[in-house]
Design a protein around this motif. Structure first.
Motif, PDB file in Angstrom:
ATOM      1  N   SER A   1     -13.271 116.649  33.860  1.00  0.00           N
ATOM      2  CA  SER A   1     -13.374 116.500  32.412  1.00  0.00           C
ATOM      3  C   SER A   1     -14.578 117.299  31.927  1.00  0.00           C
ATOM      4  N   SER A   2     -14.331 118.463  31.337  1.00  0.00           N
ATOM      5  CA  SER A   2     -15.447 119.323  30.916  1.00  0.00           C
ATOM      6  C   SER A   2     -16.258 118.692  29.793  1.00  0.00           C
TER       7      SER A   2
ATOM      8  N   ILE B   1     -32.713 121.274  22.056  1.00  0.00           N
ATOM      9  CA  ILE B   1     -32.337 120.987  23.448  1.00  0.00           C
ATOM     10  C   ILE B   1     -31.898 122.268  24.155  1.00  0.00           C
ATOM     11  N   GLU B   2     -31.370 123.204  23.372  1.00  0.00           N
ATOM     12  CA  GLU B   2     -30.941 124.475  23.949  1.00  0.00           C
ATOM     13  C   GLU B   2     -32.088 125.149  24.712  1.00  0.00           C
ATOM     14  N   HIS B   3     -33.311 124.909  24.260  1.00  0.00           N
ATOM     15  CA  HIS B   3     -34.466 125.540  24.910  1.00  0.00           C
ATOM     16  C   HIS B   3     -35.089 124.667  25.991  1.00  0.00           C
ATOM     17  N   ARG B   4     -34.519 123.480  26.194  1.00  0.00           N
ATOM     18  CA  ARG B   4     -35.087 122.574  27.212  1.00  0.00           C
ATOM     19  C   ARG B   4     -34.126 122.330  28.358  1.00  0.00           C
ATOM     20  N   LEU B   5     -33.029 123.083  28.397  1.00  0.00           N
ATOM     21  CA  LEU B   5     -32.009 122.821  29.416  1.00  0.00           C
ATOM     22  C   LEU B   5     -32.566 123.012  30.825  1.00  0.00           C
ATOM     23  N   GLY B   6     -33.568 123.862  30.939  1.00  0.00           N
ATOM     24  CA  GLY B   6     -34.165 124.125  32.245  1.00  0.00           C
ATOM     25  C   GLY B   6     -34.819 122.906  32.873  1.00  0.00           C
ATOM     26  N   LYS B   7     -35.129 121.890  32.042  1.00  0.00           N
ATOM     27  CA  LYS B   7     -35.742 120.658  32.569  1.00  0.00           C
ATOM     28  C   LYS B   7     -34.747 119.807  33.339  1.00  0.00           C
ATOM     29  N   TYR B   8     -33.446 120.114  33.142  1.00  0.00           N
ATOM     30  CA  TYR B   8     -32.427 119.213  33.681  1.00  0.00           C
ATOM     31  C   TYR B   8     -31.565 119.877  34.735  1.00  0.00           C
ATOM     32  N   ARG B   9     -31.240 119.100  35.765  1.00  0.00           N
ATOM     33  CA  ARG B   9     -30.234 119.521  36.745  1.00  0.00           C
ATOM     34  C   ARG B   9     -28.989 118.684  36.465  1.00  0.00           C
ATOM     35  N   LEU B  10     -27.923 119.360  36.078  1.00  0.00           N
ATOM     36  CA  LEU B  10     -26.698 118.671  35.682  1.00  0.00           C
ATOM     37  C   LEU B  10     -25.650 118.871  36.765  1.00  0.00           C
TER      38      LEU B  10
ATOM     39  N   VAL C   1     -25.881 126.273  25.216  1.00  0.00           N
ATOM     40  CA  VAL C   1     -25.317 125.078  25.840  1.00  0.00           C
ATOM     41  C   VAL C   1     -23.958 125.417  26.456  1.00  0.00           C
ATOM     42  N   ARG C   2     -23.165 126.196  25.728  1.00  0.00           N
ATOM     43  CA  ARG C   2     -21.840 126.551  26.267  1.00  0.00           C
ATOM     44  C   ARG C   2     -21.989 127.362  27.558  1.00  0.00           C
ATOM     45  N   ALA C   3     -22.953 128.272  27.569  1.00  0.00           N
ATOM     46  CA  ALA C   3     -23.169 129.078  28.774  1.00  0.00           C
ATOM     47  C   ALA C   3     -23.617 128.186  29.940  1.00  0.00           C
ATOM     48  N   TYR C   4     -24.481 127.223  29.638  1.00  0.00           N
ATOM     49  CA  TYR C   4     -25.016 126.294  30.651  1.00  0.00           C
ATOM     50  C   TYR C   4     -23.880 125.460  31.252  1.00  0.00           C
ATOM     51  N   VAL C   5     -23.021 124.893  30.389  1.00  0.00           N
ATOM     52  CA  VAL C   5     -21.898 124.075  30.859  1.00  0.00           C
ATOM     53  C   VAL C   5     -20.901 124.936  31.626  1.00  0.00           C
ATOM     54  N   ASN C   6     -20.591 126.099  31.070  1.00  0.00           N
ATOM     55  CA  ASN C   6     -19.582 126.944  31.726  1.00  0.00           C
ATOM     56  C   ASN C   6     -20.032 127.398  33.109  1.00  0.00           C
TER      57      ASN C   6
ATOM     58  N   SER D   1      -8.474 129.017  27.126  1.00  0.00           N
ATOM     59  CA  SER D   1      -8.738 130.207  26.312  1.00  0.00           C
ATOM     60  C   SER D   1      -9.935 131.003  26.817  1.00  0.00           C
ATOM     61  N   THR D   2     -10.987 130.332  27.276  1.00  0.00           N
ATOM     62  CA  THR D   2     -12.258 131.011  27.532  1.00  0.00           C
ATOM     63  C   THR D   2     -12.770 130.874  28.966  1.00  0.00           C
ATOM     64  N   VAL D   3     -12.757 129.658  29.488  1.00  0.00           N
ATOM     65  CA  VAL D   3     -13.461 129.446  30.760  1.00  0.00           C
ATOM     66  C   VAL D   3     -12.589 129.825  31.957  1.00  0.00           C
ATOM     67  N   PHE D   4     -11.298 129.465  31.892  1.00  0.00           N
ATOM     68  CA  PHE D   4     -10.391 129.802  32.984  1.00  0.00           C
ATOM     69  C   PHE D   4      -9.163 130.538  32.436  1.00  0.00           C
ATOM     70  N   PRO D   5      -9.386 131.733  31.836  1.00  0.00           N
ATOM     71  CA  PRO D   5      -8.250 132.455  31.236  1.00  0.00           C
ATOM     72  C   PRO D   5      -7.189 132.825  32.271  1.00  0.00           C
ATOM     73  N   GLU D   6      -7.597 132.847  33.551  1.00  0.00           N
ATOM     74  CA  GLU D   6      -6.659 133.227  34.615  1.00  0.00           C
ATOM     75  C   GLU D   6      -5.863 132.029  35.144  1.00  0.00           C
ATOM     76  N   ALA D   7      -6.074 130.825  34.574  1.00  0.00           N
ATOM     77  CA  ALA D   7      -5.396 129.621  35.080  1.00  0.00           C
ATOM     78  C   ALA D   7      -3.887 129.822  35.116  1.00  0.00           C
ATOM     79  N   LYS D   8      -3.276 129.218  36.125  1.00  0.00           N
ATOM     80  CA  LYS D   8      -1.847 129.440  36.325  1.00  0.00           C
ATOM     81  C   LYS D   8      -1.013 128.686  35.290  1.00  0.00           C
ATOM     82  N   TYR D   9      -1.440 127.481  34.949  1.00  0.00           N
ATOM     83  CA  TYR D   9      -0.692 126.668  33.986  1.00  0.00           C
ATOM     84  C   TYR D   9      -1.645 126.177  32.910  1.00  0.00           C
ATOM     85  N   LYS D  10      -1.233 126.313  31.654  1.00  0.00           N
ATOM     86  CA  LYS D  10      -2.096 125.896  30.535  1.00  0.00           C
ATOM     87  C   LYS D  10      -1.305 125.035  29.564  1.00  0.00           C
TER      88      LYS D  10
END
Ligand code: CDP
Length: 205
Positions: free
Chosen positions: A32-33, A54-63, A103-108, A127-136
């Protein structure tokens, strides 16, 4: 390559429940993204800062996201925060957080590290993260149907939940366009099993 199946759609369209059951039937993990965006929203609440800050503090966190057959667990700096991600406070800030390009780059980046095969749900997986997916797939349902489905998952009245869904539809519009090659499924008149059967029926090897 191991197949990736993407299931996108708006809030409470049933994508997570469908993804979980389809994955169980196929014997592969589901992911679940949205949980990762919710985890960044939780960071905002914990630090009491805006989405922009928060966009500038993402480095503080390991997700980390750990898929198990029953559920996904999310760890923030090693602590399991999964139970704190589905509530109206997180709902209220998550769209603003998800709009930030950093944030999108961090999650992706976290998502692209996950080894296939899997079934993954979200807004822009096909559409964006797995455009090569076999089934959508792209699930839709009327806002009223989606609100009725979500009420049992929130400690709130139907009208509150419906208003929140309509607000988030607007806020998420830019990142929610269906992939051109996704199969659109209107689930307004289908129960969960009906949607799962419809998805499974389209998978052929
Ligand atoms: O089911 P619901 O849409 O309420 O929750 P979710 O899938 O956990 O997504 C929560 C929020 O994360 C959405 O409202 C979007 O703002 C964001 N999101 C996103 O932008 N892109 C994704 N692929 C998944 C979620």
């Amino acid at each position: 390559a191991a197949p990736i199946i993407t299931i996108d759609g708006p809030s409470a369209s049933g994508k997570t429940s469908v993804a979980r059951l389809v994955a169980q039937r196929l014997g592969i993990p589901y992911i679940s993204s949205g949980l990762l965006y919710r985890a960044v929203a939780l960071m905002c609440l914990l630090e009491n800062v805006t989405a922009e800050e928060i966009e500038h503090r993402l480095g503080k966190y390991r997700l980390e996201l750990h898929p198990t057959p029953e559920a996904n667990r999310v760890l923030l700096n090693g602590k399991d925060v999964t139970e704190s991600l589905h509530n109206l406070e997180v709902d209220a800030v998550v769209s603003a957080v998800a709009k930030r390009p950093g944030v999108r780059a961090y999650v992706n980046a976290v998502l692209r590290e996950l080894p296939g095969p899997f079934v993954i749900d979200g807004r822009d997986m096909g559409s964006t993260v797995f455009p090569e997916a076999k089934y959508k797939f792209y699930l839709t349902a009327s806002p009223e149907v989606r609100a009725s489905r979500r009420v049992p998952e929130r400690d709130a009245a139907y009208e509150t939940v419906l208003a929140e869904i309509l607000r988030r539809d607007q806020a998420d519009a830019t990142q929610s366009a269906p992939a051109k090659d996704a199969l659109l499924l209107d689930t307004s008149h289908l129960d969960l099993d009906g949607v799962v059967q419809a998805v499974l029926g389209h998978l052929t090897e």
